[in-house]
Write an enzyme that holds these catalytic residues in place. Structure first.
Site, short mmCIF file in Angstrom:
data_model
loop_
_atom_site.label_atom_id
_atom_site.label_comp_id
_atom_site.label_asym_id
_atom_site.label_seq_id
_atom_site.Cartn_x
_atom_site.Cartn_y
_atom_site.Cartn_z
N HIS A 65 0.73 -1.32 -0.27
CA HIS A 65 0.10 -0.25 0.08
C HIS A 65 0.94 1.52 0.35
CE1 HIS A 65 -0.10 0.73 4.46
NE2 HIS A 65 0.31 -0.22 4.35
N ASP A 166 5.84 2.24 7.33
CA ASP A 166 3.97 1.21 7.30
C ASP A 166 4.17 2.05 6.44
OD1 ASP A 166 1.73 -0.26 7.06
OD2 ASP A 166 1.23 0.66 8.97
N GLU A 196 -5.33 1.33 2.25
CA GLU A 196 -5.18 0.67 2.91
C GLU A 196 -5.46 0.73 4.82
OE1 GLU A 196 -3.28 -2.57 6.21
OE2 GLU A 196 -2.58 -0.55 5.46
N GLU A 197 -4.82 2.08 5.30
CA GLU A 197 -4.79 2.27 6.30
C GLU A 197 -6.02 2.24 6.99
OE1 GLU A 197 -2.09 2.29 8.80
OE2 GLU A 197 -0.78 1.64 7.61
N ASP A 219 3.75 -6.68 3.38
CA ASP A 219 3.45 -5.56 4.81
C ASP A 219 4.45 -5.60 5.53
OD1 ASP A 219 2.24 -2.75 5.50
OD2 ASP A 219 0.22 -3.45 4.91
N HIS A 305 3.36 2.44 12.87
CA HIS A 305 2.29 3.98 13.02
C HIS A 305 3.08 4.87 14.14
CE1 HIS A 305 -1.43 2.08 11.16
NE2 HIS A 305 -0.48 1.41 10.88
CO CO Z 1 -0.17 0.68 9.49
ZN ZN Z 2 0.38 -1.81 6.31
#
Ligand code: CO
Ligand code: ZN
Length: 333
Positions: A65, A166, A196-197, A219, A305
Protein backbone atom coordinates in the site's frame (compact mmCIF):
# COMPACT_ATOMS: atom_id res chain seq x y z
CA UNK A 1 17.35 1.26 -2.79
CA UNK A 2 17.99 3.45 0.29
CA UNK A 3 17.67 6.63 -1.78
CA UNK A 4 14.31 5.50 -3.14
CA UNK A 5 13.18 4.61 0.39
CA UNK A 6 14.22 8.05 1.62
CA UNK A 7 12.38 9.80 -1.19
CA UNK A 8 9.23 7.74 -0.72
CA UNK A 9 9.12 8.04 3.09
CA UNK A 10 9.65 11.78 2.93
CA UNK A 11 6.66 12.16 0.62
CA UNK A 12 3.15 12.56 2.06
CA UNK A 13 0.23 10.32 1.10
CA UNK A 14 -2.47 9.97 3.73
CA UNK A 15 -5.24 7.52 2.74
CA UNK A 16 -7.37 8.87 -0.11
CA UNK A 17 -4.78 11.59 -0.84
CA UNK A 18 -1.97 9.48 -2.26
CA UNK A 19 -1.29 11.65 -5.30
CA UNK A 20 2.32 12.66 -4.58
CA UNK A 21 3.32 9.07 -3.77
CA UNK A 22 1.49 7.73 -6.82
CA UNK A 23 3.44 10.13 -9.08
CA UNK A 24 6.76 8.81 -7.74
CA UNK A 25 5.66 5.19 -8.16
CA UNK A 26 4.46 5.77 -11.73
CA UNK A 27 7.80 7.35 -12.63
CA UNK A 28 9.64 4.28 -11.28
CA UNK A 29 7.45 1.50 -12.72
CA UNK A 30 6.64 2.88 -16.19
CA UNK A 31 10.04 1.97 -17.70
CA UNK A 32 10.02 -1.44 -15.97
CA UNK A 33 6.54 -2.87 -16.65
CA UNK A 34 4.78 -4.09 -19.81
CA UNK A 35 1.55 -2.29 -18.92
CA UNK A 36 0.72 0.32 -16.28
CA UNK A 37 -2.71 1.62 -15.33
CA UNK A 38 -4.36 3.47 -12.47
CA UNK A 39 -7.74 2.16 -11.32
CA UNK A 40 -10.77 4.10 -10.09
CA UNK A 41 -9.58 4.20 -6.46
CA UNK A 42 -6.11 5.33 -7.51
CA UNK A 43 -4.17 2.08 -7.14
CA UNK A 44 -1.28 1.69 -9.58
CA UNK A 45 -1.32 -1.64 -11.42
CA UNK A 46 1.94 -2.53 -13.18
CA UNK A 47 1.88 -5.76 -15.16
CA UNK A 48 4.83 -7.96 -16.11
CA UNK A 49 3.62 -10.38 -18.76
CA UNK A 50 4.73 -14.01 -18.82
CA UNK A 51 7.76 -14.83 -20.97
CA UNK A 52 6.93 -16.04 -24.49
CA UNK A 53 6.09 -19.74 -24.53
CA UNK A 54 5.25 -19.92 -20.80
CA UNK A 55 2.81 -22.77 -20.26
CA UNK A 56 -0.44 -22.03 -18.43
CA UNK A 57 0.84 -18.89 -16.65
CA UNK A 58 -0.78 -18.13 -13.30
CA UNK A 59 -1.96 -14.63 -12.50
CA UNK A 60 -0.20 -13.41 -9.38
CA UNK A 61 -1.20 -10.18 -7.69
CA UNK A 62 1.43 -8.76 -5.38
CA UNK A 63 0.36 -5.69 -3.41
CA UNK A 64 1.92 -3.03 -1.20
CA UNK A 65 0.00 0.00 0.00
CA UNK A 66 1.12 3.51 -0.87
CA UNK A 67 -1.02 5.35 1.69
CA UNK A 68 -0.09 6.30 5.25
CA UNK A 69 -1.86 7.29 8.46
CA UNK A 70 -2.77 10.94 8.92
CA UNK A 71 -5.30 13.43 10.23
CA UNK A 72 -8.22 15.48 8.89
CA UNK A 73 -9.42 18.81 10.27
CA UNK A 74 -12.84 18.58 11.96
CA UNK A 75 -13.17 21.98 13.65
CA UNK A 76 -11.38 25.32 14.03
CA UNK A 77 -12.13 27.30 17.21
CA UNK A 78 -12.43 31.07 17.68
CA UNK A 79 -8.75 31.38 18.58
CA UNK A 80 -7.62 29.41 15.55
CA UNK A 81 -6.83 26.11 17.29
CA UNK A 82 -7.51 23.17 15.03
CA UNK A 83 -9.32 20.03 16.16
CA UNK A 84 -8.83 16.91 14.07
CA UNK A 85 -9.76 13.29 13.70
CA UNK A 86 -7.83 10.27 12.53
CA UNK A 87 -7.18 8.89 9.06
CA UNK A 88 -6.29 5.31 9.90
CA UNK A 89 -4.81 4.72 13.36
CA UNK A 90 -2.31 7.31 14.53
CA UNK A 91 -1.84 6.38 18.20
CA UNK A 92 -2.32 9.12 20.77
CA UNK A 93 0.88 8.16 22.56
CA UNK A 94 2.90 9.01 19.45
CA UNK A 95 0.90 12.06 18.43
CA UNK A 96 1.64 14.42 21.32
CA UNK A 97 4.28 16.95 20.33
CA UNK A 98 4.23 15.78 16.73
CA UNK A 99 4.53 18.11 13.78
CA UNK A 100 1.80 17.76 11.19
CA UNK A 101 2.33 18.65 7.55
CA UNK A 102 -0.87 19.55 5.71
CA UNK A 103 -1.15 18.95 1.99
CA UNK A 104 -1.81 22.66 1.45
CA UNK A 105 1.70 23.37 2.78
CA UNK A 106 0.76 24.42 6.33
CA UNK A 107 2.69 22.89 9.25
CA UNK A 108 1.40 22.72 12.83
CA UNK A 109 2.33 21.25 16.20
CA UNK A 110 0.12 19.03 18.35
CA UNK A 111 -0.86 20.26 21.81
CA UNK A 112 -3.44 18.89 24.26
CA UNK A 113 -6.09 19.93 26.77
CA UNK A 114 -5.00 20.10 30.40
CA UNK A 115 -5.29 16.68 32.01
CA UNK A 116 -7.12 15.95 35.28
CA UNK A 117 -5.08 12.78 35.64
CA UNK A 118 -1.51 13.36 34.51
CA UNK A 119 -0.96 9.60 34.04
CA UNK A 120 -3.89 9.15 31.65
CA UNK A 121 -3.39 8.47 27.95
CA UNK A 122 -4.60 11.41 25.90
CA UNK A 123 -7.21 10.59 23.24
CA UNK A 124 -7.00 12.42 19.90
CA UNK A 125 -10.17 14.38 20.68
CA UNK A 126 -8.36 16.05 23.60
CA UNK A 127 -5.59 17.23 21.26
CA UNK A 128 -5.42 20.17 18.88
CA UNK A 129 -3.04 21.47 16.26
CA UNK A 130 -1.51 24.92 16.68
CA UNK A 131 -0.66 26.39 13.28
CA UNK A 132 0.27 29.83 14.59
CA UNK A 133 -3.16 31.33 13.97
CA UNK A 134 -4.86 33.68 16.44
CA UNK A 135 -8.42 33.47 15.12
CA UNK A 136 -10.68 31.27 12.99
CA UNK A 137 -10.41 33.95 10.29
CA UNK A 138 -6.64 33.94 9.99
CA UNK A 139 -6.30 30.15 10.42
CA UNK A 140 -4.85 28.72 7.18
CA UNK A 141 -6.78 25.44 7.62
CA UNK A 142 -10.41 24.61 6.83
CA UNK A 143 -12.61 21.67 7.75
CA UNK A 144 -11.57 18.72 5.59
CA UNK A 145 -7.91 19.70 5.17
CA UNK A 146 -5.72 16.62 5.35
CA UNK A 147 -2.26 16.19 6.89
CA UNK A 148 0.34 13.60 7.82
CA UNK A 149 3.15 13.42 10.35
CA UNK A 150 6.39 15.16 9.46
CA UNK A 151 9.74 13.42 10.04
CA UNK A 152 12.91 12.95 8.02
CA UNK A 153 14.53 9.63 7.11
CA UNK A 154 17.77 8.61 8.81
CA UNK A 155 20.08 5.61 9.21
CA UNK A 156 21.71 3.98 12.24
CA UNK A 157 23.94 1.44 10.50
CA UNK A 158 21.58 -1.19 9.08
CA UNK A 159 18.64 0.17 11.05
CA UNK A 160 16.62 2.56 8.89
CA UNK A 161 14.18 4.97 10.51
CA UNK A 162 11.42 7.05 8.92
CA UNK A 163 7.73 7.80 9.01
CA UNK A 164 5.58 5.57 6.75
CA UNK A 165 8.01 2.64 6.55
CA UNK A 166 4.47 1.19 6.76
CA UNK A 167 4.29 0.61 3.90
CA UNK A 168 6.79 2.48 1.72
CA UNK A 169 9.30 -0.25 2.60
CA UNK A 170 6.82 -2.65 0.94
CA UNK A 171 6.46 -0.27 -2.02
CA UNK A 172 10.26 -0.21 -2.43
CA UNK A 173 10.39 -4.03 -2.23
CA UNK A 174 7.91 -4.31 -5.09
CA UNK A 175 9.67 -1.73 -7.26
CA UNK A 176 13.07 -3.38 -6.70
CA UNK A 177 11.61 -6.83 -7.39
CA UNK A 178 10.08 -5.57 -10.63
CA UNK A 179 13.42 -3.96 -11.54
CA UNK A 180 15.39 -7.15 -10.93
CA UNK A 181 12.93 -9.64 -12.44
CA UNK A 182 14.49 -10.52 -15.79
CA UNK A 183 11.64 -12.70 -16.96
CA UNK A 184 8.85 -14.67 -15.34
CA UNK A 185 6.75 -17.67 -16.37
CA UNK A 186 3.85 -16.03 -14.51
CA UNK A 187 1.51 -13.15 -15.31
CA UNK A 188 2.47 -10.77 -12.51
CA UNK A 189 0.53 -7.71 -11.37
CA UNK A 190 2.48 -5.40 -9.07
CA UNK A 191 -0.21 -3.36 -7.33
CA UNK A 192 0.41 -0.24 -5.28
CA UNK A 193 -2.83 0.10 -3.38
CA UNK A 194 -4.62 3.06 -1.83
CA UNK A 195 -6.57 3.42 1.44
CA UNK A 196 -5.10 0.40 3.27
CA UNK A 197 -4.84 2.25 6.56
CA UNK A 198 -8.57 2.99 6.64
CA UNK A 199 -9.54 -0.69 6.24
CA UNK A 200 -7.82 -2.26 3.20
CA UNK A 201 -10.20 -0.43 0.86
CA UNK A 202 -8.12 -0.14 -2.32
CA UNK A 203 -6.88 -3.73 -2.56
CA UNK A 204 -10.25 -5.47 -2.91
CA UNK A 205 -11.45 -3.53 -5.96
CA UNK A 206 -7.97 -3.86 -7.53
CA UNK A 207 -8.10 -7.63 -7.01
CA UNK A 208 -11.62 -7.76 -8.44
CA UNK A 209 -10.35 -6.03 -11.58
CA UNK A 210 -7.37 -8.35 -11.97
CA UNK A 211 -9.02 -11.60 -10.85
CA UNK A 212 -5.73 -13.25 -9.83
CA UNK A 213 -5.07 -16.94 -9.08
CA UNK A 214 -2.81 -16.04 -6.16
CA UNK A 215 -2.58 -12.91 -4.00
CA UNK A 216 0.35 -11.72 -1.89
CA UNK A 217 0.45 -8.63 0.29
CA UNK A 218 3.82 -7.14 1.21
CA UNK A 219 3.50 -5.02 4.34
CA UNK A 220 5.24 -4.44 7.66
CA UNK A 221 4.67 -6.51 10.78
CA UNK A 222 5.25 -5.37 14.37
CA UNK A 223 8.00 -7.27 16.20
CA UNK A 224 8.19 -8.84 19.64
CA UNK A 225 11.83 -7.83 20.19
CA UNK A 226 11.54 -4.70 22.33
CA UNK A 227 11.11 -4.41 26.14
CA UNK A 228 7.71 -5.66 27.36
CA UNK A 229 6.38 -6.15 23.82
CA UNK A 230 3.71 -8.65 22.81
CA UNK A 231 4.93 -12.25 22.93
CA UNK A 232 5.70 -12.71 19.23
CA UNK A 233 8.82 -14.19 17.67
CA UNK A 234 9.29 -11.65 14.88
CA UNK A 235 12.57 -9.72 15.19
CA UNK A 236 14.40 -7.07 13.20
CA UNK A 237 17.22 -8.45 11.07
CA UNK A 238 16.08 -12.10 11.04
CA UNK A 239 14.54 -11.99 7.57
CA UNK A 240 11.16 -11.43 5.96
CA UNK A 241 8.19 -12.91 7.81
CA UNK A 242 5.95 -15.46 6.16
CA UNK A 243 2.49 -14.87 7.54
CA UNK A 244 0.35 -17.68 8.92
CA UNK A 245 -2.27 -15.56 10.62
CA UNK A 246 -3.27 -12.06 11.57
CA UNK A 247 -6.51 -10.57 12.87
CA UNK A 248 -8.04 -10.41 9.38
CA UNK A 249 -6.70 -13.46 7.62
CA UNK A 250 -5.64 -17.09 7.80
CA UNK A 251 -3.07 -17.43 5.00
CA UNK A 252 -3.80 -20.21 2.56
CA UNK A 253 -1.58 -23.12 3.70
CA UNK A 254 -0.63 -23.86 0.09
CA UNK A 255 0.70 -20.32 -0.27
CA UNK A 256 2.57 -20.56 3.06
CA UNK A 257 4.10 -23.86 1.97
CA UNK A 258 5.17 -22.37 -1.38
CA UNK A 259 6.82 -19.43 0.38
CA UNK A 260 8.67 -21.56 2.94
CA UNK A 261 9.93 -24.06 0.36
CA UNK A 262 11.08 -21.23 -1.89
CA UNK A 263 12.93 -19.45 0.94
CA UNK A 264 14.63 -22.66 2.07
CA UNK A 265 15.66 -23.66 -1.45
CA UNK A 266 17.15 -20.21 -2.11
CA UNK A 267 18.71 -20.09 1.40
CA UNK A 268 16.92 -16.85 2.27
CA UNK A 269 16.40 -16.32 6.01
CA UNK A 270 12.72 -16.08 6.97
CA UNK A 271 10.55 -15.96 10.07
CA UNK A 272 7.21 -17.61 10.81
CA UNK A 273 4.64 -14.95 11.56
CA UNK A 274 1.57 -15.17 13.74
CA UNK A 275 0.54 -11.55 14.22
CA UNK A 276 -1.66 -10.69 17.19
CA UNK A 277 -2.73 -7.19 16.04
CA UNK A 278 -3.77 -5.73 12.69
CA UNK A 279 -4.08 -7.09 9.17
CA UNK A 280 -2.99 -6.32 5.59
CA UNK A 281 -4.28 -5.97 2.04
CA UNK A 282 -4.15 -9.77 1.77
CA UNK A 283 -7.33 -9.78 3.85
CA UNK A 284 -9.17 -7.84 1.12
CA UNK A 285 -7.55 -9.74 -1.76
CA UNK A 286 -8.51 -13.11 -0.24
CA UNK A 287 -12.17 -12.05 -0.09
CA UNK A 288 -12.33 -10.34 -3.51
CA UNK A 289 -14.58 -11.65 -6.29
CA UNK A 290 -15.15 -15.38 -5.85
CA UNK A 291 -12.14 -15.52 -3.47
CA UNK A 292 -8.37 -15.61 -4.03
CA UNK A 293 -5.79 -17.99 -2.58
CA UNK A 294 -3.68 -15.53 -0.54
CA UNK A 295 -0.72 -15.04 1.74
CA UNK A 296 1.59 -12.29 2.91
CA UNK A 297 5.27 -11.47 3.25
CA UNK A 298 6.05 -8.98 6.01
CA UNK A 299 8.97 -6.72 6.75
CA UNK A 300 9.56 -6.58 10.53
CA UNK A 301 9.14 -3.09 11.97
CA UNK A 302 9.46 -1.48 15.41
CA UNK A 303 7.32 1.46 16.57
CA UNK A 304 4.66 0.95 13.91
CA UNK A 305 2.37 3.96 13.33
CA UNK A 306 4.84 6.30 14.99
CA UNK A 307 6.76 8.89 12.96
CA UNK A 308 9.94 6.87 13.62
CA UNK A 309 9.19 3.41 12.29
CA UNK A 310 12.35 1.27 12.23
CA UNK A 311 13.30 -1.53 9.86
CA UNK A 312 16.53 -3.43 9.14
CA UNK A 313 18.12 -3.02 5.72
CA UNK A 314 18.96 -6.74 5.52
CA UNK A 315 15.27 -7.62 5.91
CA UNK A 316 14.44 -5.30 3.03
CA UNK A 317 17.09 -6.91 0.81
CA UNK A 318 15.96 -10.42 1.76
CA UNK A 319 12.33 -9.50 1.08
CA UNK A 320 13.29 -8.53 -2.47
CA UNK A 321 15.21 -11.82 -2.82
CA UNK A 322 12.25 -13.86 -1.59
CA UNK A 323 9.74 -12.09 -3.85
CA UNK A 324 12.08 -12.49 -6.83
CA UNK A 325 12.48 -16.20 -6.09
CA UNK A 326 8.71 -16.66 -5.74
CA UNK A 327 7.93 -14.94 -9.04
CA UNK A 328 10.76 -16.46 -11.09
CA UNK A 329 9.48 -20.05 -11.10
CA UNK A 330 6.19 -21.43 -12.39
CA UNK A 331 3.57 -21.70 -9.66
CA UNK A 332 1.88 -25.08 -9.39
CA UNK A 333 -0.97 -25.40 -6.93
CO1 CO B 1 -0.28 0.52 8.98
ZN1 ZN C 1 0.75 -1.23 6.35
Amino acid sequence: MKQLLKTLTETYGPSGYEDAVRKLILKEVKPLADEVRVDALGSVIARRKPAKGAKNPKKIMIAAHMDEIGVIVSHVDKKGFVRFTNIGSPFGRYTLGARVHFLNGVTGVVGYDRLENIEAAVPLNKMYIDVGATSRENCPLKIGDVGAFERTYFEMGDRLVAKSMDDRSGVVSLIETLRGLKSTPNDVYFVFTTQEEVGTRGAGPAAYGINPDVGIAVDVTPTGDTPASLKMVMELGKGPCIKFRDVGMISDPRVVDWMIKTAEKAKIPYQREVLLVGTTDAHAIQLAGAGVMSGAVSIPVRYVHSASEMIDYNDLKNTVKLLTALLSKPVSF
